[in-house]
Scaffold this active site. Sequence first.
Site, short mmCIF file in Angstrom:
data_model
loop_
_atom_site.label_atom_id
_atom_site.label_comp_id
_atom_site.label_asym_id
_atom_site.label_seq_id
_atom_site.Cartn_x
_atom_site.Cartn_y
_atom_site.Cartn_z
N ARG A 59 -5.15 17.42 -11.45
CA ARG A 59 -5.66 17.46 -10.07
C ARG A 59 -4.68 16.71 -9.19
O ARG A 59 -3.91 15.87 -9.69
CB ARG A 59 -7.02 16.76 -9.99
CG ARG A 59 -8.09 17.47 -10.77
CD ARG A 59 -9.40 16.69 -10.72
NE ARG A 59 -10.37 17.31 -11.57
CZ ARG A 59 -11.26 16.66 -12.32
NH1 ARG A 59 -11.30 15.34 -12.31
NH2 ARG A 59 -12.11 17.32 -13.07
N ARG A 152 -16.07 16.55 -4.07
CA ARG A 152 -14.81 16.12 -4.71
C ARG A 152 -13.72 17.18 -4.51
O ARG A 152 -12.52 16.86 -4.57
CB ARG A 152 -15.04 15.83 -6.20
CG ARG A 152 -13.94 15.03 -6.83
CD ARG A 152 -14.27 14.59 -8.24
NE ARG A 152 -14.26 15.70 -9.19
CZ ARG A 152 -14.57 15.60 -10.48
NH1 ARG A 152 -14.92 14.43 -10.99
NH2 ARG A 152 -14.53 16.65 -11.27
N ARG A 163 -19.67 23.21 -15.27
CA ARG A 163 -19.92 21.77 -15.35
C ARG A 163 -21.40 21.46 -15.11
O ARG A 163 -21.97 20.58 -15.76
CB ARG A 163 -19.01 21.02 -14.36
CG ARG A 163 -17.60 20.89 -14.89
CD ARG A 163 -16.56 20.54 -13.86
NE ARG A 163 -15.23 20.74 -14.41
CZ ARG A 163 -14.42 19.78 -14.88
NH1 ARG A 163 -14.78 18.54 -14.76
NH2 ARG A 163 -13.26 20.06 -15.41
N ASN A 186 -26.00 6.14 -11.85
CA ASN A 186 -25.08 5.83 -10.76
C ASN A 186 -25.61 6.42 -9.45
O ASN A 186 -25.20 7.51 -9.04
CB ASN A 186 -23.69 6.39 -11.08
CG ASN A 186 -22.69 6.14 -9.96
OD1 ASN A 186 -22.90 5.26 -9.11
ND2 ASN A 186 -21.62 6.91 -9.94
N ASP A 187 -26.52 5.66 -8.84
CA ASP A 187 -27.04 6.07 -7.52
C ASP A 187 -26.21 5.31 -6.49
O ASP A 187 -25.28 5.84 -5.90
CB ASP A 187 -28.54 5.73 -7.46
CG ASP A 187 -29.22 6.34 -6.25
OD1 ASP A 187 -28.50 6.87 -5.39
OD2 ASP A 187 -30.46 6.26 -6.16
P1 ADP Z 1 -16.56 11.78 -13.23
O1 ADP Z 1 -15.36 10.95 -13.59
O2 ADP Z 1 -17.78 11.35 -13.97
O3 ADP Z 1 -16.33 13.25 -13.31
P2 ADP Z 1 -16.02 10.86 -10.50
O4 ADP Z 1 -15.78 9.41 -10.73
O5 ADP Z 1 -14.83 11.73 -10.24
O6 ADP Z 1 -16.91 11.48 -11.69
O7 ADP Z 1 -17.07 10.99 -9.30
C1 ADP Z 1 -17.40 12.26 -8.75
C2 ADP Z 1 -17.38 12.16 -7.24
O8 ADP Z 1 -18.49 11.40 -6.80
C3 ADP Z 1 -16.13 11.50 -6.68
O9 ADP Z 1 -15.73 12.18 -5.51
C4 ADP Z 1 -16.59 10.07 -6.39
O10 ADP Z 1 -15.88 9.51 -5.30
C5 ADP Z 1 -18.07 10.28 -6.03
N1 ADP Z 1 -18.95 9.17 -6.41
C6 ADP Z 1 -18.93 8.44 -7.52
N2 ADP Z 1 -19.94 7.54 -7.55
C7 ADP Z 1 -20.62 7.71 -6.39
C8 ADP Z 1 -21.77 7.06 -5.81
N3 ADP Z 1 -22.42 6.09 -6.43
N4 ADP Z 1 -22.19 7.50 -4.62
C9 ADP Z 1 -21.56 8.50 -3.97
N5 ADP Z 1 -20.47 9.14 -4.45
C10 ADP Z 1 -20.00 8.75 -5.66
P1 5GP Z 2 -12.41 16.29 -16.30
O1 5GP Z 2 -11.83 17.67 -16.41
O2 5GP Z 2 -13.44 16.21 -15.20
O3 5GP Z 2 -11.37 15.21 -16.23
O4 5GP Z 2 -13.21 16.01 -17.65
C1 5GP Z 2 -14.20 16.90 -18.07
C2 5GP Z 2 -15.00 16.31 -19.21
O5 5GP Z 2 -14.16 16.11 -20.33
C3 5GP Z 2 -15.60 14.94 -18.87
O6 5GP Z 2 -16.94 14.94 -19.33
C4 5GP Z 2 -14.78 13.98 -19.69
O7 5GP Z 2 -15.53 12.86 -20.11
C5 5GP Z 2 -14.42 14.85 -20.89
N1 5GP Z 2 -13.24 14.38 -21.61
C6 5GP Z 2 -12.10 13.83 -21.12
N2 5GP Z 2 -11.28 13.51 -22.12
C7 5GP Z 2 -11.91 13.84 -23.27
C8 5GP Z 2 -11.57 13.72 -24.65
O8 5GP Z 2 -10.52 13.24 -25.06
N3 5GP Z 2 -12.49 14.17 -25.55
C9 5GP Z 2 -13.68 14.72 -25.17
N4 5GP Z 2 -14.52 15.12 -26.13
N5 5GP Z 2 -14.03 14.84 -23.88
C10 5GP Z 2 -13.16 14.40 -22.95
#
Ligand code: ADP
Ligand code: 5GP
Length: 214
Positions: A59, A152, A163, A186-187
């Site tokens: 990304r 996002r 997803r 995570n609210d």
């Molecule tokens: P994940 O790593 O679990 O996929 P992210 O950390 O990328 O999730 O969070 C998803 C999106 O939600 C991001 O754009 C992040 O900035 C936003 N976000 C995360 N926590 C909160 C929160 N408590 N309230 C509002 N937005 C949040």
């Molecule tokens: P993202 O594409 O959003 O970075 O990740 C998608 C999902 O893959 C998320 O749920 C993340 O936790 C999971 N993920 C990232 N790395 C690994 C890994 O090494 N192993 C597994 N099993 N899941 C992973």
Amino acid sequence: MADGKWSASQTGSPAMAGPRPVVLSGPSGAGKSTLLKKLMKEYSGVFGFSVSHTTRNPRPGEENGKDYHYVTRGAMQAAIDGGEFIESAEFSGNMYGTSRAAVEAVKARNLICILDIDMQGVKNIKKTDLNPIYISIQPPSLEVLETRLRDRKTESEESLQRRLHAAKVDIDLSKEPNMFDILIVNDNLEDAYGHLRDALLEEINMVKKINMSS
Ligand code: ADP
Ligand code: 5GP
């Protein structure tokens, strides 16, 4: 949920001695990366991220070797077949996996190794002797999750739907007894972060102490 039931003395087999790793799991978009980046910033020199491999594209802003090792499906499959991975999974049309080297690199520095992995990864890690603390980060609701994922702006509509589908399964499974040691909703971000930090404080202080005396 069994908040705080683990302790430093529960470190696994001698081969895996050192601070206990931490598994962060939960639906895509729940806030895992946001929370772990905050944690690593506040406690630099305490945590080390296990850099996974993935076949998905980076990304904007993501760095090869820092956020993930971005690889082709062929290369990843060959490495899995060669026994280089502790666990691997197919998620939302791409492969993801934790290499032994990723975890060893963090352990060699005596840091708390953080793994950000999906539910299949959680199940597979449970079959190993890694003995991590299992933490699930959950969204307040599916609706909020969808809004966060859309805002996002990283996913195509197809990827987003995949997803969300995976999220429904994740939300149900995370409620199963003994799946996670700690479950954090995570609210409000600061509240969720405070909960995560408090849950890890014992391990954090242990690592700080060891690193100060070495
Ligand atoms: P994940 O790593 O679990 O996929 P992210 O950390 O990328 O999730 O969070 C998803 C999106 O939600 C991001 O754009 C992040 O900035 C936003 N976000 C995360 N926590 C909160 C929160 N408590 N309230 C509002 N937005 C949040
Ligand atoms: P993202 O594409 O959003 O970075 O990740 C998608 C999902 O893959 C998320 O749920 C993340 O936790 C999971 N993920 C990232 N790395 C690994 C890994 O090494 N192993 C597994 N099993 N899941 C992973």
